[in-house]
Scaffold this motif. Structure first.
Motif, PDB file in Angstrom:
ATOM      1  N   GLY A  41       0.634  -1.174   0.016  1.00  0.00           N
ATOM      2  CA  GLY A  41       0.101   0.071  -0.220  1.00  0.00           C
ATOM      3  C   GLY A  41       1.038   1.296   0.034  1.00  0.00           C
ATOM      4  O   GLY A  41       0.515   2.076  -0.656  1.00  0.00           O
ATOM      5  N   PRO A  87      -0.072   3.557  -4.138  1.00  0.00           N
ATOM      6  CA  PRO A  87      -1.032   4.497  -3.493  1.00  0.00           C
ATOM      7  C   PRO A  87      -2.158   4.547  -4.389  1.00  0.00           C
ATOM      8  O   PRO A  87      -1.525   4.865  -5.770  1.00  0.00           O
ATOM      9  N   ARG A  88      -3.364   4.648  -4.229  1.00  0.00           N
ATOM     10  CA  ARG A  88      -4.353   4.447  -4.954  1.00  0.00           C
ATOM     11  C   ARG A  88      -4.668   6.159  -5.550  1.00  0.00           C
ATOM     12  O   ARG A  88      -5.179   6.498  -6.609  1.00  0.00           O
ATOM     13  N   ASP A  89      -4.530   6.943  -4.483  1.00  0.00           N
ATOM     14  CA  ASP A  89      -4.993   8.350  -4.622  1.00  0.00           C
ATOM     15  C   ASP A  89      -4.289   9.125  -3.488  1.00  0.00           C
ATOM     16  O   ASP A  89      -3.413   8.584  -2.892  1.00  0.00           O
ATOM     17  N   GLY A  94      -3.752   8.241  -0.160  1.00  0.00           N
ATOM     18  CA  GLY A  94      -2.637   6.936   0.154  1.00  0.00           C
ATOM     19  C   GLY A  94      -1.332   7.510   0.698  1.00  0.00           C
ATOM     20  O   GLY A  94      -0.453   6.956   0.972  1.00  0.00           O
ATOM     21  N   ALA A 104      -2.763   7.796   6.149  1.00  0.00           N
ATOM     22  CA  ALA A 104      -3.157   6.641   5.699  1.00  0.00           C
ATOM     23  C   ALA A 104      -3.022   5.347   6.244  1.00  0.00           C
ATOM     24  O   ALA A 104      -1.794   5.091   7.044  1.00  0.00           O
ATOM     25  N   ALA A 118      -1.859   2.438   5.643  1.00  0.00           N
ATOM     26  CA  ALA A 118      -0.401   1.584   5.467  1.00  0.00           C
ATOM     27  C   ALA A 118       0.643   2.482   6.092  1.00  0.00           C
ATOM     28  O   ALA A 118       1.467   2.012   6.753  1.00  0.00           O
ATOM     29  N   ARG A 119       0.511   3.676   6.113  1.00  0.00           N
ATOM     30  CA  ARG A 119       1.599   4.458   6.628  1.00  0.00           C
ATOM     31  C   ARG A 119       1.351   4.483   8.243  1.00  0.00           C
ATOM     32  O   ARG A 119       2.480   4.383   8.910  1.00  0.00           O
TER      33      ARG A 119
END
Length: 701
Positions: free
Chosen positions: A209, A213-215, A218, A223, A225-226
Motif C-alpha cells: 500500500g 497508493p491509489r490516490d 494514500g 493513510a 498503510a503509513r
C-alpha cells in the motif's frame, strides 16, 4: 540468527535485476548509506513516496483548468526551436486534440532529442501542469511524455520518490518494484485487538500500500498503510529500548552510600548557591543510586542551567562510597573543558581527577590507565576512549554521559557489555520534548533543570536581513575596540557551487579584510589540535572575534564572549539556534544575539525566528521546533544518533508512539524472552528494523 524468511530482503541492493555498480552506488547515496555494500533490498522498501502523479484527470486541452496537473492525448503539429544564438529562448512543440492547441515549452534544449521523442504527426500522451497566458495554454517541461503506441502499460497513478543527482525516477521505480517482489508473507506482530481497532493492514500489505497508493489519500501520513508501518517502527524501537532497560535492571546496581563529606567541601567552595531545580535533581540522583537497582536517568537542562555541578555532586557521592566515576563527552574540546571546570571545584574536596582522550598517547596514556586500574584516579573525564578494551576500572560506580544525542544507544550498551554495570546519568543541553525522550530513550527517568543560575543576564535577540551585514560589521568593529568578544557562526565550511550560503572560510577572509588579522577560525574539517588552538586563542583574548561553524554549539565555555552573530539563521533548527545563542550571556555583561537571515522568509521561517526573539525557555522552543519542523531535524542532523524515523513521524503519529510504548512493556512483562508465537513475530520485526543488538540482549540476558 536472522530468520531465513528475511534473507531475500537483506541481500545487497546490487542483487536486484537492472542494478549495476553505478546504480547501486546512486541508490546507496539516496538511502544515506556509506557505500553500496551497506545498502540492502529492505532499505528500498522503507523509502516512502512523498507525492502522487494522478493521470486520471484528462479533460481535453481547452477544458484544462489553470494550474491543474492534467494528462493530454494529442497529435504533434510542429516544432519551433529558438533562433540560432538565442539559446536563452524556449523551444516549443505544438500539439492539438479535438478541443484545441497546446504549446509544450522546454528550456536549454541540447541536441535533437525532442525531434526523436516527439516526431511530427505522432500521437503522444503528455502529463504536467497547464498555465494559461493570453488565452493560450502551455505546459512547461511535462512530467511525462510518451508515444501513444508505447503507452499500453502506463500507470494512471504514479508515486513520486525523493531522488539524487544521476538517478532517474524510472530506474528507482523499477528497483523498488523488484524489491517488492522479494517481500515474503511477514508474520503478524501487532496485537490483534489493536490491529482491528486501528484498521491496520497486515505488514506485507502495508508495504504494498505504501508503494502503490491509489490516490492522494494514500500519500497522507494518516493513510492506514503509513500508520501501520509507522507503528511497527515505533514498536521495534520501544521493544529494543525496553530490552536494554530490562538487561540493565537485571544486572543489580551497587548501592552508593553518599556521606556528604566530599560534596560538602565542594558546596562550601562554591561562589553561589545551587538553584532549587539543581537541588531537586541531586536529590533524585542520590535516591536512585542508593537503591540496588541501577539508575538510568536523563538530566535535561538548558544551556548554562548548571548540569555540570549536578554531575559533579553525583560523581562525588560515588567517590565517597569508595568507587570511581567517569564523565564521557562527545569531543576532545568538551572533555578538556569539563576537566578544567571540574578540577577547580573538586580540588576543594581533594578528589583525584584524570582526563583521557584519543589524543592521550604512549607513556602518558599508560600511566593514566594504570592509575585508573588501581583506583588512584577517582573521577575520569574523557571521550569514548574511556571505554576501549585497554582501559579497566577498579570500581566504576557511575557513568555520566554528556550530550547523549551524539552517542547512540549502542555506546550505552558497550558499557554494559564490558561487564561493568555502573549507574548511568545522561546529560543533554538540548531540551527534548517528551515524545522525543520516549522515542530516543524509552522510559528513562527525567530530571529537568528549569532555572538559570543566579547572575545570568538575559540575552537580547534581534533579527536582521543579510542586506544589512555591513552595519553589523561596523558594530563589531566598535565592540571589539571596547574589548568585547564575539562569535560569528556560518553554516558551511567552504564555498560550493551548489550553495549561495557564505562559507566559514570565505566569511573569515572578508572579516579579516574589514577588521584586521586577529580573527580566529574553527570548523569541523580542522584537526583536533588546530581547533583547540583556535579556541584557546579566543579564550585568552589573543583573538576577539571567532568565525566558526556549529562545532561551537556544544559546550565551549568563554564566559566573556557577549556577542553572537548567526548567519543564514533561517537554515538552522530552532533548538540549534538556541544552543548557539547559549554560548554568550555566561559572564557579567549584557549579551546580544544577531540572527542574520536571507529574505524573503516563509511564514514558517518568520514564525520560527520570532519564537527565538520572544523566548529564552529552551523547553518551549523545543516543543515549538517539533511542531514546526518535525523530529528529524530537531537534534541537529538526522545522523546524530537520534531515531531518524523512516516512515513514522512524531508529529503525525504521536498517539501511536504512546501505544507502542505500553504494548512493548506489556509484551515483555508477559513474555520477557519473546518465545511465544507473538514474541517470535516481534523478533522478526526487530531484525527487519536492524535492531539485532537488542536480540543479542535476549540471548545474553
Amino acid at each position: 540468527m536472522r530468520p531465513t524468511l528475511l534473507d531475500p530482503l537483506f541481500a545487497p541492493i546490487s542483487s536486484l535485476s537492472g542494478v549495476g555498480p553505478k546504480v547501486a552506488s546512486l541508490l546507496a547515496t539516496l538511502l544515506g548509506k556509506e557505500d553500496a555494500d551497506d545498502a540492502r533490498v529492505v532499505d528500498l522498501l522503507f523509502l516512502a513516496p512523498f507525492r502522487l502523479i494522478d493521470r486520471r484527470n484528462q479533460p481535453g486541452i481547452a477544458l484544462a483548468p489553470q494550474g491543474a496537473i492534467v494528462t493530454i492525448t494529442g497529435r504533434v503539429d510542429r516544432h519551433q526551436p529558438p533562433p540560432r544564438g538565442k539559446s536563452n529562448l524556449p523551444y516549443r512543440v505544438f500539439i492539438h486534440d479535438a478541443t484545441g492547441e497546446l504549446a509544450l515549452t522546454f528550456f536549454k534544449v541540447k541536441g535533437n532529442w525532442l525531434e526523436k521523442a516527439l516526431p511530427v504527426d505522432e500521437e503522444i500522451i503528455v502529463s504536467g501542469k497547464v498555465d494559461w497566458f493570453n488565452g493560450r495554454p502551455s505546459m512547461v517541461h511535462p512530467d511525462l511524455m510518451v508515444k501513444a503506441s508505447e503507452a499500453g502499460d502506463m500507470p494512471l497513478t504514479e508515486p513520486v520518490y525523493p531522488l539524487t543527482a544521476g538517478l532517474s525516477p524510472k530506474v528507482l521505480r523499477k528497483a523498488i518494484e523488484h524489491a517488492l517482489e522479494r517481500l515474503p508473507a511477514l508474520p503478524e506482530w501487532a496485537d490483534a485487538t489493536l490491529a482491528l481497532q486501528q484498521s491496520f493492514p497486515p505488514p506485507t500489505a502495508a508495504f504494498m500500500g505504501l508503494h502503490h497508493p491509489r490516490d492522494e489519500i494514500g500519500i497522507d501520513p494518516q493513510a492506514p498503510a503509513r500508520r501501520r508501518l509507522g507503528y511497527d517502527e515505533f514498536l521495534a524501537g520501544q521493544v529494543s529500548l525496553a530490552l536494554v532497560r530490562q538487561k540493565l535492571r537485571r544486572v543489580a546496581g551497587t548501592p552508593v552510600k553518599a556521606t556528604g563529606q566530599m560534596s560538602g567541601a565542594i558546596r562550601t567552595a562554591l561562589p553561589f548557591s545551587p538553584t532549587n531545580s539543581q537541588e531537586a535533581a541531586v536529590r533524585d540522583i542520590l535516591n536512585d543510586m542508593a537503591g540496588d537497582q541501577r539508575m538510568l536517568r536523563l538530566l535535561q537542562g538548558d544551556v548554562g542551567a548548571g548540569k555540570t555541578l549536578v554531575a559533579l555532586l553525583a560523581m562525588a557521592a560515588a567517590v565517597e562510597s569508595g568507587g570511581q566515576a567517569v564523565l564521557m563527552a562527545p569531543t576532545e574540546i568538551l572533555a578538556r573543558q569539563h576537566h578544567a571546570t571540574i578540577s577547580k571545584l573538586a580540588a576543594a574536596a581533594g578528589i583525584r581527577i584524570e582526563v583521557l582522550t584519543g589524543r592521550t598517547k604512549g607513556k602518558e596514556r599508560d600511566a593514566i590507565t594504570e592509575r585508573i586500574a588501581t583506583g588512584e584516579a577517582q573521577i575520569i573525564i574523557g571521550t569514548h576512549a574511556l571505554f576501549q578494551d585497554s582501559v579497566s576500572y577498579k570500581n566504576l560506580l557511575l557513568a555520566v554521559v554528556d550530550e547523549q544525542h551524539r552517542f547512540g544507544v549502542h555506546q550505552r550498551l558497550r558499557l554494559t557489555a564490558k561487564g561493568i554495570s555502573p549507574h548511568m546519568l545522561v546529560m543533554t543541553a538540548t531540551p527534548i520534548p517528551r515524545t522525543l525522550v520516549l522515542a530516543a530513550f524509552g522510559d528513562m527517568d527525567v530530571s529537568k533543570l528549569t532555572e538559570k543560575p543566579a547572575g545570568r543576564k538575559p540575552i537580547q535577540t534581534v533579527t536582521v536581513p543579510m542586506e544589512r551585514v555591513g552595519d553589523i560589521v561596523d558594530r563589531l568593529q566598535s565592540a571589539i575596540a571596547e574589548g568585547k568578544k564575539a562569535y560569528w557562526i556560518c553554516p558551511l565550511v567552504e564555498e560550493s557551487e551548489v550553495s549561495d550560503l557564505m562559507s566559514a572560510e570565505e566569511r573569515h577572509a572578508t572579516l579579516v579584510a574589514a577588521l584586521g588579522p586577529d580573527i580566529g577560525l574553527v570548523h569541523g574539517r580542522m584537526s583536533g589540535p588546530e581547533k583547540d588552538a583556535a579556541m584557546m586563542a579566543f579564550k585568552t583574548g589573543e583573538t576577539r572575534l571567532l568565525v566558526a561553524t556549529t562545532v561551537v554549539e556544544v559546550g565551549v565555555d568563554v564566559p566573556d564572549a557577549s556577542i553572537m552573530v548567526i548567519e543564514h539563521a533561517e537554515r538552522f533548527g530552532l533548538a540549534q539556534l538556541h544552543q548557539l545563542r547559549g554560548r554568550v550571556g555566561r559572564g557579567d555583561e549584557a549579551s546580544s544575539c544577531i540572527l542574520l537571515y536571507k529574505g524573503p522568509l516563509s511564514e514558517n521561517g518568520r514564525a520560527r525566528l520570532n519564537i527565538l526573539r520572544e523566548s529564552e525557555d529552551g523547553f518551549l522552543i523545543a516543543e515549538e521546533d517539533l511542531r514546526l519542523r518535525g523530529e528529524g531535524e530537531l537534534l541537529g542532523t538526522r545522523q546524530s544518533g537520534t531515531p531518524g524515523f523512516r516512515i513514522a513521524s512524531l508529529e503525525a503519529h504521536a498517539d501511536l508512539l504512546e501505544i507502542a510504548r505500553k504494548d512493548a512493556a506489556y509484551l515483555l512483562e508477559k513474555d520477557p524472552d519473546l518465545t511465544s508465537e507473538r514474541g517470535q513475530a516481534v523478533r522478526t520485526l526487530l531484525y527487519l528494523h536492524r535492531r539485532d543488538e537488542a536480540i543479542r540482549f535476549l540471548r545474553a540476558g
